[in-house]
Design an enzyme around this catalytic site. Sequence first.
Site, PDB file in Angstrom:
ATOM      1  N   HIS A 265       0.829  -1.148  -0.087  1.00 24.10           N
ATOM      2  CA  HIS A 265       0.270   0.142  -0.101  1.00 24.10           C
ATOM      3  C   HIS A 265       0.870   1.223  -0.208  1.00 24.10           C
ATOM      4  CE1 HIS A 265      -3.796   2.076   1.352  1.00 24.10           C
ATOM      5  NE2 HIS A 265      -2.883   3.071   1.808  1.00 24.10           N
ATOM      6  N   GLU A 266       1.877   1.401   0.891  1.00 21.62           N
ATOM      7  CA  GLU A 266       2.795   2.513   0.984  1.00 21.62           C
ATOM      8  C   GLU A 266       3.593   2.604  -0.154  1.00 21.62           C
ATOM      9  OE1 GLU A 266       1.579   4.619   3.170  1.00 21.62           O
ATOM     10  OE2 GLU A 266       0.646   3.423   4.318  1.00 21.62           O
TER      11      GLU A 266
ATOM     12  N   HIS B 298       1.606   4.578  -2.788  1.00 19.17           N
ATOM     13  CA  HIS B 298       1.860   5.847  -2.378  1.00 19.17           C
ATOM     14  C   HIS B 298       3.318   6.562  -3.129  1.00 19.17           C
ATOM     15  CE1 HIS B 298      -2.132   6.488  -0.785  1.00 19.17           C
ATOM     16  NE2 HIS B 298      -1.838   5.850   0.143  1.00 19.17           N
TER      17      HIS B 298
ATOM     18  N   HIS C 156       3.689   6.583  -6.703  1.00 17.27           N
ATOM     19  CA  HIS C 156       2.887   7.476  -7.459  1.00 17.27           C
ATOM     20  C   HIS C 156       3.610   8.942  -7.266  1.00 17.27           C
ATOM     21  CE1 HIS C 156      -1.459   9.049  -7.554  1.00 17.27           C
ATOM     22  NE2 HIS C 156      -0.895   9.638  -8.443  1.00 17.27           N
TER      23      HIS C 156
END
Length: 612
Positions: A404-405, A408, A411
């Site tokens: 998940h991190e 980010h 991105h």
Amino acid sequence: FSGRGLSGSNAMSRTKTLPTRDKVKKQDQWDLSPLFASDSAWEKAFGPWQKRIAGYARFRGRLGRDAATLAACLKFDADLDREGERLGNYAYLRAAEDEADSACQRMKGRFQHAATQAAEASSFIRPEIMAIPAARMKTMLASPRLAPWRITLERILRYRPHTLGKKEEQLLAMQGQMADASSQIFRQLNDADMKWGPVRDEKGNRLELSHSSYSALLHSPSRAVRRDAFRRYYAQYDAHKNTLAAALNGSVQRDVYYARARKFPSALEAALFADRVPVSVYDNLIASVHRNLPALYRYLDLRRRSMKLPDLHHYDTYVPILADLQKRITWDQAVKLVIDSLAPLGGVYCDTLRRGLLCARWADRYPNKGKRSGAFSSGGYDGPPYMLMNYEPTVLDHVFTLAHEAGHSMHTWFSARGQPFQYYHYTIFVAEVASTFNEQLLVRHMMRQAKTRRERAFLVNRQIDAIRGTLIRQTMFAQFEKIIHAAVEAGEPLTMDTLRSEYRKLLEKYFGPDFVIDKELELECLRIPHFYRAFYVYKYATGMSAAIALSQRVLSGGKRELDDYLGFLSGGCSKYPLELLKAAGVDMESPQPVDAALGYFATLVGELEELL
């Protein structure tokens, strides 16, 4: 900062003897030297940057003079912001390493004070731009000098119909602290004043009931423990229900007041304006979830039967149907698992992330004494996209947190390389897409790699609960927000009875006819912090829907579909969120992505029925 809590044994890890920061191996710490070589280097840069804030004064009252002056001001603002971002990232990350380190906390505090000074010094920019007559602004926008700032200016000018006169704007600005009173009352009562007393877990251990231990107790295999924790927890909300209802009413009244003052048709439309999201997107989300609720009812009944319960209550919906896989996954193994699952994203993505996690020390890996809890990603334009973790090798969920991190962080990495500084900051609406996308690829990869039916069933169940918690539950919250704001706009006060009644109707709708709704659960509407930041939670649901659609598109597609997705990651805020997603292949103005995500949910429920 974007982040999440770490579940599993994170609470238990706090009871272990954690190493102090100076005992943590260097390879397990993030390397902040790309930002600043040392605290003293930060100090040398901070002083001159803070002095530059005074430079805003030379532009005050002159922005309408000509395009050159306006362009110079916008460049000065961006340059100061860019250097401030680097200083701020270093200070925040150093403070997160050990929240008891007074030197680092002071560094963060000094930066926050200077950042507030910069915000005050630059506060004239937007009002002056909007005060420029439309005809003159049109002429100025034709100048090549303003080409790099055209999108910025157009977005500011969108607010002209919702901007008041100078005196009125000043009055609204003066109401800031007063406007936050309802939220502050809720936080103080919810986080500080409420006391629940001791309870016992399934082993007979006595522990203090709190927000964090309540969550852990709902995962207890003992139904008596879950029920007792549920009733004791909500007894405190019942004892304070009128105060909490008044606080929530005050927050909604504030939202409606500001929407009316700024000439928006409704509080919902005011909240959606910044991202240029039509109300139809919000309404389509709710309608799609309603159409697909039978699959949720099937799952809840499957859960009841699998747990061999005569009926199902809310406190039965968090405990795993199947026990955790109980695997030990080291950091290096977790990185390999995540990278392998992300192989469809290509060499640039995977090689960059692998180097960042294993060699370049992007991640602060493990807990240490005083370290901030949970996990987050904090990247910048001029430094690596850092990740704070509190990784536990025995907790499978932490592997998903890493994915998940990493979503980010990558991105941010792509946006920083694809856009100039002023357009690289992506909005919250799209932020959760990239992180949830990675989790989708990881769980699908692990499901394919499962060696037993039980292992696959565990992963399928995990995916079901993730969609249920993010897409369906957050949509229920979003619908409640719409209902209570519409009531106030129609002149109806939000009494305790009104709030309970409206929330119970939603509980009955979203959980179905065979679910037992305890009277205490009606009070859940009083304990959701997001309700004090209205019309935000729908972004979680749309983000997951878009992530599922995009992951399916990339997995079943070829080079074009991959390029479309990487283009989305590189888009920053160069376009509005819906435009970025549409270019990537998902039209969120259509109900199709949400329907497809919920269709996938129904397929998973069917598979779990077979596996169990």
